[in-house]
Each structure stands twice: as C-alpha cells, then as structure tokens.
Scaffold this motif. Sequence first.
Motif, PDB file in Angstrom:
ATOM      1  N   VAL A 135       2.046   2.676  -3.934  1.00 19.31           N
ATOM      2  CA  VAL A 135       1.169   3.005  -5.063  1.00 19.31           C
ATOM      3  C   VAL A 135       0.430   4.294  -4.728  1.00 19.31           C
ATOM      4  CG1 VAL A 135       0.860   0.623  -5.842  1.00 19.31           C
ATOM      5  CG2 VAL A 135      -0.693   1.554  -4.139  1.00 19.31           C
ATOM      6  N   VAL A 136       0.008   4.987  -5.783  1.00 18.84           N
ATOM      7  CA  VAL A 136      -0.718   6.245  -5.568  1.00 18.84           C
ATOM      8  C   VAL A 136      -2.201   5.929  -5.425  1.00 18.84           C
ATOM      9  CG1 VAL A 136      -1.329   8.477  -6.568  1.00 18.84           C
ATOM     10  CG2 VAL A 136       0.967   7.541  -6.918  1.00 18.84           C
ATOM     11  N   TRP A 137      -2.803   6.392  -4.329  1.00 22.22           N
ATOM     12  CA  TRP A 137      -4.224   6.136  -4.065  1.00 22.22           C
ATOM     13  C   TRP A 137      -5.053   7.322  -4.548  1.00 22.22           C
ATOM     14  CZ3 TRP A 137      -5.707   1.363  -2.616  1.00 22.22           C
ATOM     15  CH2 TRP A 137      -4.671   0.498  -2.220  1.00 22.22           C
ATOM     16  N   ILE A 141      -4.965   7.687   4.877  1.00 17.90           N
ATOM     17  CA  ILE A 141      -4.189   7.181   6.020  1.00 17.90           C
ATOM     18  C   ILE A 141      -5.105   6.665   7.140  1.00 17.90           C
ATOM     19  CG2 ILE A 141      -2.141   8.558   5.519  1.00 17.90           C
ATOM     20  CD1 ILE A 141      -2.982  10.512   7.726  1.00 17.90           C
ATOM     21  N   GLY A 200       2.059   9.623   6.331  1.00 15.39           N
ATOM     22  CA  GLY A 200       1.750   8.435   5.511  1.00 15.39           C
ATOM     23  C   GLY A 200       1.815   8.747   4.032  1.00 15.39           C
ATOM     24  N   ALA A 201       2.919   9.360   3.601  1.00 14.51           N
ATOM     25  CA  ALA A 201       3.000   9.913   2.240  1.00 14.51           C
ATOM     26  C   ALA A 201       3.057   8.853   1.147  1.00 14.51           C
ATOM     27  CB  ALA A 201       4.221  10.823   2.126  1.00 14.51           C
ATOM     28  N   GLY A 202       3.464   7.639   1.469  1.00 13.34           N
ATOM     29  CA  GLY A 202       3.544   6.589   0.442  1.00 13.34           C
ATOM     30  C   GLY A 202       4.538   6.958  -0.643  1.00 13.34           C
ATOM     31  N   ALA A 249      -3.407  11.573   3.017  1.00 14.23           N
ATOM     32  CA  ALA A 249      -4.298  10.975   2.017  1.00 14.23           C
ATOM     33  C   ALA A 249      -4.377   9.476   2.266  1.00 14.23           C
ATOM     34  CB  ALA A 249      -3.768  11.242   0.611  1.00 14.23           C
ATOM     35  N   LEU A 290       8.578   9.089   9.930  1.00 13.11           N
ATOM     36  CA  LEU A 290       7.640   9.336  11.043  1.00 13.11           C
ATOM     37  C   LEU A 290       6.655   8.165  11.105  1.00 13.11           C
ATOM     38  CD1 LEU A 290       5.530  12.590  11.763  1.00 13.11           C
ATOM     39  CD2 LEU A 290       5.196  10.378  12.812  1.00 13.11           C
ATOM     40  N   VAL A 326       0.799  -1.241   0.000  1.00 13.95           N
ATOM     41  CA  VAL A 326       0.000   0.000   0.000  1.00 13.95           C
ATOM     42  C   VAL A 326       0.826   1.281   0.000  1.00 13.95           C
ATOM     43  CG1 VAL A 326      -2.009  -1.055   1.122  1.00 13.95           C
ATOM     44  CG2 VAL A 326      -0.261   0.044   2.526  1.00 13.95           C
ATOM     45  N   ALA A 327       2.043   1.213   0.538  1.00 13.35           N
ATOM     46  CA  ALA A 327       2.854   2.439   0.620  1.00 13.35           C
ATOM     47  C   ALA A 327       3.469   2.804  -0.727  1.00 13.35           C
ATOM     48  CB  ALA A 327       3.958   2.269   1.657  1.00 13.35           C
ATOM     49  N   GLU A 362       3.347  16.127   5.654  1.00 10.38           N
ATOM     50  CA  GLU A 362       2.453  15.087   5.158  1.00 10.38           C
ATOM     51  C   GLU A 362       2.703  13.802   5.936  1.00 10.38           C
ATOM     52  OE1 GLU A 362       2.754  13.689   1.063  1.00 10.38           O
ATOM     53  OE2 GLU A 362       0.988  12.422   1.364  1.00 10.38           O
ATOM     54  N   ALA A 375      -5.064  10.609  -2.726  1.00  7.14           N
ATOM     55  CA  ALA A 375      -3.949  11.545  -2.923  1.00  7.14           C
ATOM     56  C   ALA A 375      -4.216  12.426  -4.137  1.00  7.14           C
ATOM     57  CB  ALA A 375      -2.636  10.779  -3.094  1.00  7.14           C
ATOM     58  N   ARG A 407       6.691   5.597   7.186  1.00 11.09           N
ATOM     59  CA  ARG A 407       7.490   4.630   7.943  1.00 11.09           C
ATOM     60  C   ARG A 407       8.802   4.357   7.202  1.00 11.09           C
ATOM     61  NH1 ARG A 407       3.275  -0.075   8.192  1.00 11.09           N
ATOM     62  NH2 ARG A 407       3.238   0.574   6.024  1.00 11.09           N
ATOM     63  N   TYR A 439      -7.154   3.820   7.863  1.00  8.82           N
ATOM     64  CA  TYR A 439      -7.605   2.497   7.420  1.00  8.82           C
ATOM     65  C   TYR A 439      -7.199   1.384   8.374  1.00  8.82           C
ATOM     66  CZ  TYR A 439      -2.823   1.845   5.636  1.00  8.82           C
ATOM     67  OH  TYR A 439      -1.463   1.733   5.544  1.00  8.82           O
ATOM     68  N   LEU A 440      -6.273   1.653   9.284  1.00  8.62           N
ATOM     69  CA  LEU A 440      -5.843   0.597  10.206  1.00  8.62           C
ATOM     70  C   LEU A 440      -6.273   0.975  11.626  1.00  8.62           C
ATOM     71  CD1 LEU A 440      -2.156   0.023   9.003  1.00  8.62           C
ATOM     72  CD2 LEU A 440      -4.087  -1.543   8.709  1.00  8.62           C
TER      73      LEU A 440
HETATM   74  C1  LIG Z   1      -3.075   3.630   1.720  1.00 10.08           C
HETATM   75  S1  LIG Z   1      -1.439   4.242   1.843  1.00 10.08           S
HETATM   76  C2  LIG Z   1      -1.626   5.906   1.288  1.00 10.08           C
HETATM   77  C3  LIG Z   1      -0.361   6.439   0.677  1.00 10.08           C
HETATM   78  C4  LIG Z   1      -0.469   7.865   0.097  1.00 10.08           C
HETATM   79  N1  LIG Z   1      -0.820   8.805   1.128  1.00 10.08           N
HETATM   80  C5  LIG Z   1      -1.472   7.930  -1.031  1.00 10.08           C
HETATM   81  O1  LIG Z   1      -2.629   8.319  -0.772  1.00 10.08           O
HETATM   82  O2  LIG Z   1      -1.119   7.567  -2.153  1.00 10.08           O
HETATM   83  C6  LIG Z   1      -1.237   4.457   3.615  1.00 10.08           C
HETATM   84  C7  LIG Z   1       0.120   5.007   4.010  1.00 10.08           C
HETATM   85  O3  LIG Z   1       0.136   5.149   5.436  1.00 10.08           O
HETATM   86  C8  LIG Z   1       1.386   4.683   5.902  1.00 10.08           C
HETATM   87  N2  LIG Z   1       1.244   4.209   7.287  1.00 10.08           N
HETATM   88  C9  LIG Z   1       0.497   3.185   7.739  1.00 10.08           C
HETATM   89  N3  LIG Z   1       0.648   3.029   9.069  1.00 10.08           N
HETATM   90  C10 LIG Z   1       1.534   3.984   9.459  1.00 10.08           C
HETATM   91  C11 LIG Z   1       2.098   4.330  10.729  1.00 10.08           C
HETATM   92  N4  LIG Z   1       1.792   3.652  11.840  1.00 10.08           N
HETATM   93  N5  LIG Z   1       2.952   5.369  10.763  1.00 10.08           N
HETATM   94  C12 LIG Z   1       3.258   6.069   9.629  1.00 10.08           C
HETATM   95  N6  LIG Z   1       2.760   5.777   8.414  1.00 10.08           N
HETATM   96  C13 LIG Z   1       1.909   4.744   8.326  1.00 10.08           C
HETATM   97  C14 LIG Z   1       1.750   3.556   4.961  1.00 10.08           C
HETATM   98  O4  LIG Z   1       3.134   3.278   4.975  1.00 10.08           O
HETATM   99  C15 LIG Z   1       1.271   4.110   3.634  1.00 10.08           C
HETATM  100  O5  LIG Z   1       2.240   4.850   2.976  1.00 10.08           O
END
Ligand SMILES: C[S@@+](CC[C@H](N)C(=O)[O-])C[C@H]1O[C@@H](n2cnc3c(N)ncnc32)[C@H](O)[C@@H]1O
Length: 257
Positions: free
Chosen positions: A84-86, A184, A112-114, A182, A162, A81-82, A110, A89, A134, A186-187
């Motif tokens: 690819v562009v969602w 972020i 969770g920039a992916g 963007a 971060l 998930v990190a 930003e 974003a 991460r 989901y968990l």
């Molecule tokens: C669904 S992706 C979205 C990536 C990007 N923002 C986009 O929209 O294309 C979620 C992002 O959150 C990051 N992420 C998930 N859990 C995290 C945490 N505990 N700390 C920091 N980043 C986290 C993941 O590594 C990932 O890059």
Amino acid sequence: MTMKTYFGSTLSFTMRTWSSRWKVVTTRICLAYLLFGKKMALVPYDDSALWGTQKLHQSSSVYNFANRTIQIKQDWKQLGVAAVVWDAAVVLCTFLEMGGIDLQGRLVIELGAGTGLLGIVAALLGAHVTITDRKAALALLESNVGANVPTDLRTKAVVKELTWGQDLASFAPGGYDVILGADIVYLEETFGALLQTLDHLCSDQTVILLSCRLRYERDQNFLKMLKGLFAVHEVFYDSNHDVHIFKAQRNVRNRDL
Ligand SMILES: C[S@@+](CC[C@H](N)C(=O)[O-])C[C@H]1O[C@@H](n2cnc3c(N)ncnc32)[C@H](O)[C@@H]1O
C-alpha cells in the motif's frame, strides 16, 4: 414490578435505543464521508483515521506527479505494509516534485519501496533509479513500475531485491548520489541492518532523504543512531500528514565512532 425496577429498565431501554440510533447515525455519516470525500463538515469522530484505513484497503490508488497520472496497484490482504502507498511516500514525492533536490541525471536508490510510487516519481523526474525491496514485494513493485514508467524511460527504473544488510556486495559501495526511503523506519530489529545498508551505499557526497511519521520512541532512537553516522537535518514537515523529511549526509568527523 417495583417503581425502581420499572424506571431502571425504562432508562436502560432508552439508553440502548439511543446507543443503537447513534451507531446508525455515525455509520451513515461515515459512509457519506467515504462516498463524498473530505468535503463533509460534520464528522463525529476521527474521520481521518477511518479514511486512512479505507485508502489502504483499496485495490489501487491514483496520483498526479511529474505531469503524469500514476496508478498504483495495492494488495493489503496478500502483502500487508509493502503493498500500500503510505503518506510518507506521497509527501516525499511532493517534496521532490517541488524541487527539494535536483534529480536530473542522478543515480538514485530507493530502499523499502513497497508499491514503488516514490521510485517511479524519481524516474519521471529524470533520475536513474534502482527501486528495491524484499523479495516478497518485488512482483507487485515490478508491475507498478512497468505500468507507470513509459517505455522510453524504462531503462531509468530498475527493480532489484535488497533486504537491508544482506548481499550488499551486489550494490556498488558509495555508488549513489541520492538514497530515498519513505516510511522505512518502523521495525526496531531492522535498524542496525538499515544503517549498515545506508553506510554501504553512501559516499561523502551522497544525500539521503528519509520521510517518516515518528510514531514511537524507538523511531526517535533510530534518528539518534542515524546521527551517529551522518549529519542529519529536518528539511520539511507536513503537519497535515504528520510526516517529517530528514536529510542525512556523511558526517566525516564521526566516521570512526
Ligand atoms: C511501511 S512500508 C513503506 C513502503 C513505501 N516506501 C511507502 O512509503 O509507500 C515499509 C517497506 O519497508 C520494507 N522493508 C521492511 N523491512 C525490510 C528489510 N529488512 N529489508 C528491505 N525492505 C524492508 C517493506 O517490505 C515495505 O515495503
């Protein structure tokens, strides 16, 4: 062979033939769709889901923002998930480019920039951006930032590790004008740490912009938790992509709740 068995096997043969022909037909239609894009009219089932999956598996994707072509490397197989562009974003980049908020000279972070598309666009729009994720995501992130932020703006886009809730002391408390995120939310297990991070980074003036698709009930729960700390308003909804943009600011009255 009795008449019943004869008709039974003929019927089943006919159905099998039809079923495999239908598979060939639908496969061809899908391939044509993938080759020729969204212009095809005849699509027998949920083509957007198929197209979405296809996009995620491409090794790169190209966007046009801030009068520039931005080429983003993706690596779904290695990083998931990190990498690819969602859609969230892309929708937030569009919102920023349309002037949803003035980024000129602003200190932005930003989360969770992916792949970094959003942070890159924020830098191209004039912000000083700290683009974070991460550790595992940082190499691809650095490479996309290096490839898409021109040399004269390079100091405006800094990549930094971060992980939400961890080592927050290395980020100035309340030190940012704008916080971007963007897709972020989901968990569920990260919601507490994400809120703690937002709380740490925010001053009373900071604007948080979160774009997300609300997929599950837990995502709504996050919004409720967010509303416990911040005043939250939906400022945009993209129905084509089913992406919401929420703006949150410190809710001073609820500060001690
Ligand atoms: C669904 S992706 C979205 C990536 C990007 N923002 C986009 O929209 O294309 C979620 C992002 O959150 C990051 N992420 C998930 N859990 C995290 C945490 N505990 N700390 C920091 N980043 C986290 C993941 O590594 C990932 O890059």
